[in-house]
Design a protein around this motif. Sequence first.
Motif, PDB file in Angstrom:
ATOM      1  N   ARG A  25      12.646  15.593 -16.406  1.00  0.00           N
ATOM      2  CA  ARG A  25      12.878  16.327 -17.653  1.00  0.00           C
ATOM      3  C   ARG A  25      12.867  15.327 -18.809  1.00  0.00           C
ATOM      4  NH1 ARG A  25      18.606  19.171 -18.983  1.00  0.00           N
ATOM      5  NH2 ARG A  25      19.220  17.008 -18.615  1.00  0.00           N
ATOM      6  N   TYR A  26      13.849  14.440 -18.863  1.00  0.00           N
ATOM      7  CA  TYR A  26      13.857  13.334 -19.818  1.00  0.00           C
ATOM      8  C   TYR A  26      13.800  12.027 -19.030  1.00  0.00           C
ATOM      9  CZ  TYR A  26      15.753  16.812 -23.099  1.00  0.00           C
ATOM     10  OH  TYR A  26      15.949  17.933 -23.876  1.00  0.00           O
TER      11      TYR A  26
ATOM     12  N   THR B 267       8.743  15.682 -19.441  1.00  0.00           N
ATOM     13  CA  THR B 267       8.798  16.671 -20.509  1.00  0.00           C
ATOM     14  C   THR B 267       9.199  15.995 -21.810  1.00  0.00           C
ATOM     15  OG1 THR B 267       9.351  18.407 -18.928  1.00  0.00           O
ATOM     16  CG2 THR B 267       9.844  18.833 -21.238  1.00  0.00           C
ATOM     17  N   GLY B 268      10.160  15.083 -21.744  1.00  0.00           N
ATOM     18  CA  GLY B 268      10.533  14.255 -22.879  1.00  0.00           C
ATOM     19  C   GLY B 268      10.643  12.815 -22.427  1.00  0.00           C
TER      20      GLY B 268
ATOM     21  N   ASN C 125       3.856  12.312 -22.451  1.00  0.00           N
ATOM     22  CA  ASN C 125       5.051  13.132 -22.263  1.00  0.00           C
ATOM     23  C   ASN C 125       4.778  14.442 -22.984  1.00  0.00           C
ATOM     24  OD1 ASN C 125       6.975  11.084 -20.959  1.00  0.00           O
ATOM     25  ND2 ASN C 125       6.206   9.983 -22.746  1.00  0.00           N
ATOM     26  N   TYR C 126       4.614  15.497 -22.211  1.00  0.00           N
ATOM     27  CA  TYR C 126       3.982  16.689 -22.759  1.00  0.00           C
ATOM     28  C   TYR C 126       4.597  17.940 -22.162  1.00  0.00           C
ATOM     29  CZ  TYR C 126       0.049  18.790 -25.250  1.00  0.00           C
ATOM     30  OH  TYR C 126      -0.719  19.475 -26.143  1.00  0.00           O
TER      31      TYR C 126
ATOM     32  N   SER D 161       8.038  19.023 -26.626  1.00  0.00           N
ATOM     33  CA  SER D 161       8.136  17.719 -25.999  1.00  0.00           C
ATOM     34  C   SER D 161       8.013  16.602 -27.029  1.00  0.00           C
ATOM     35  CB  SER D 161       7.052  17.576 -24.932  1.00  0.00           C
ATOM     36  OG  SER D 161       7.241  16.399 -24.203  1.00  0.00           O
TER      37      SER D 161
ATOM     38  N   ASN E   6       1.408  12.057 -26.672  1.00  0.00           N
ATOM     39  CA  ASN E   6       2.573  12.925 -26.523  1.00  0.00           C
ATOM     40  C   ASN E   6       2.404  14.138 -27.438  1.00  0.00           C
ATOM     41  OD1 ASN E   6       4.394  10.894 -24.967  1.00  0.00           O
ATOM     42  ND2 ASN E   6       3.724   9.754 -26.765  1.00  0.00           N
TER      43      ASN E   6
END
Length: 446
Positions: A199-200, A221-222, A242-243, A247, A268
Amino acid sequence: MKKLTLISLVFSLFLFMKPEKNMAAENLQAIIDSMKEGAVLRLEDKTYEGNIVINKSMTILGSSNTVIKGDGTGNVISIKAPKVKLSHLIVTNSSMDRNSAEEYAGIKIYTNNNVVENLKIRYSFHGIYLSQAHHNIIRNNNIKGMGKGEIAAQGNGLHIYYANDNLLEHNTIDGARDGMFFDYANNNKSYENNISNTRYGLHYMYSDENIFKKNTFTMNTGGAAIMNSNHLKLEDNQFIVNYGNQSFGLMLLQANDNYIAGNTFYMNQRGLYIDQATRNTIKNNHIVQNQIGIELWASSNDQTFTLNHISENTIPAVTLGGTGEHNSWSKHGKGNDWGRTFPLTDLNQDGIGDFPVTYRSSLYQLIEDQELTYLFLKSPAISIYEKINATLKDEDTMFKDPRPLAAAKGKPHTILFFALGVLVVLILLKGRQRLCITFGRNGRKI
């Protein structure tokens, strides 16, 4: 008669001693408990039963196929003594109960001055959890979670809770909830970790004066979410691909007095996202081929942008929620290199453009009002929308760089080349088809 008595005595001793020896060979906890302080335990290439508690200073060394397997009800290994060293182990099968009062992990450390290195951690809620544990070294570990589809059911790769002055280096984390999670953790150093498919990649709360250098965050995601934290140094990190929905490569939220330098933000959805943040220095970064290079909310003041290379983003920078007049786009007479986005003249050849760079846009209102706008930023309709608004009304100023840098000729950006190399590796490892579906050719969504 005496001979018969002697035989009986030997047989009795065998009965009492042999089962104890067999038990110790199979029971790792019994082996640990039987050893002296500071001892070295070398394990064989086989599977040992967890869950174990290490309550004395000692070293445990395994080899390529040494497995410590938990029973699925707690921590596989709990370190409750200082100066413990673990090396070359496969640790697996901690409790996955996310509703427990205690957050379980493959390795949970409660003490100081320990070394955990060259481990593989699988099927565990958290990978390695530092709980009020200081001056530890966590390095060269490989932690694999269950993937993005199981984020809600699992924990973090490295979880740092009220833990200070730790060194985290050369770890690889894939498929956890968050790669590294910091909570009230200060003065830690993180070097050359590789984090993907989380996720992050980095999730950061109420933690100050930490250093992050030469880490790579890809396919999350982030990339990194920095919240309520101050006086950090993020240098020479890679935030690549990171997408996802809303995001970003790096988010600064209520984060102040941080130093962001020498990083690469490449492909990104948003390179940098800055909200309710003050006095951050963003210097000498490469912000290239993102949908939005920099998204800056007007609630953020006193940011300084200088010596950054910002080019080939669909939108170079956008200010939302107001004009954001209290941020500076140059320092000591040096602004930013905007590449081919804003062609410059430099008649006196001093490396500074002869005129300021000013970017005006009406997209800020569309982005504020419609969250789905991010999905269509690469569409040709966006440029048409901009042209129509430019003729019908005055567009707002997103930023003004009074001293833009003239692009250096003939000097390749080695950091960007490295980012492209990482992207090639991702294509080979993750699959060309998946990346093409997401970005299309030349970064365009198809």
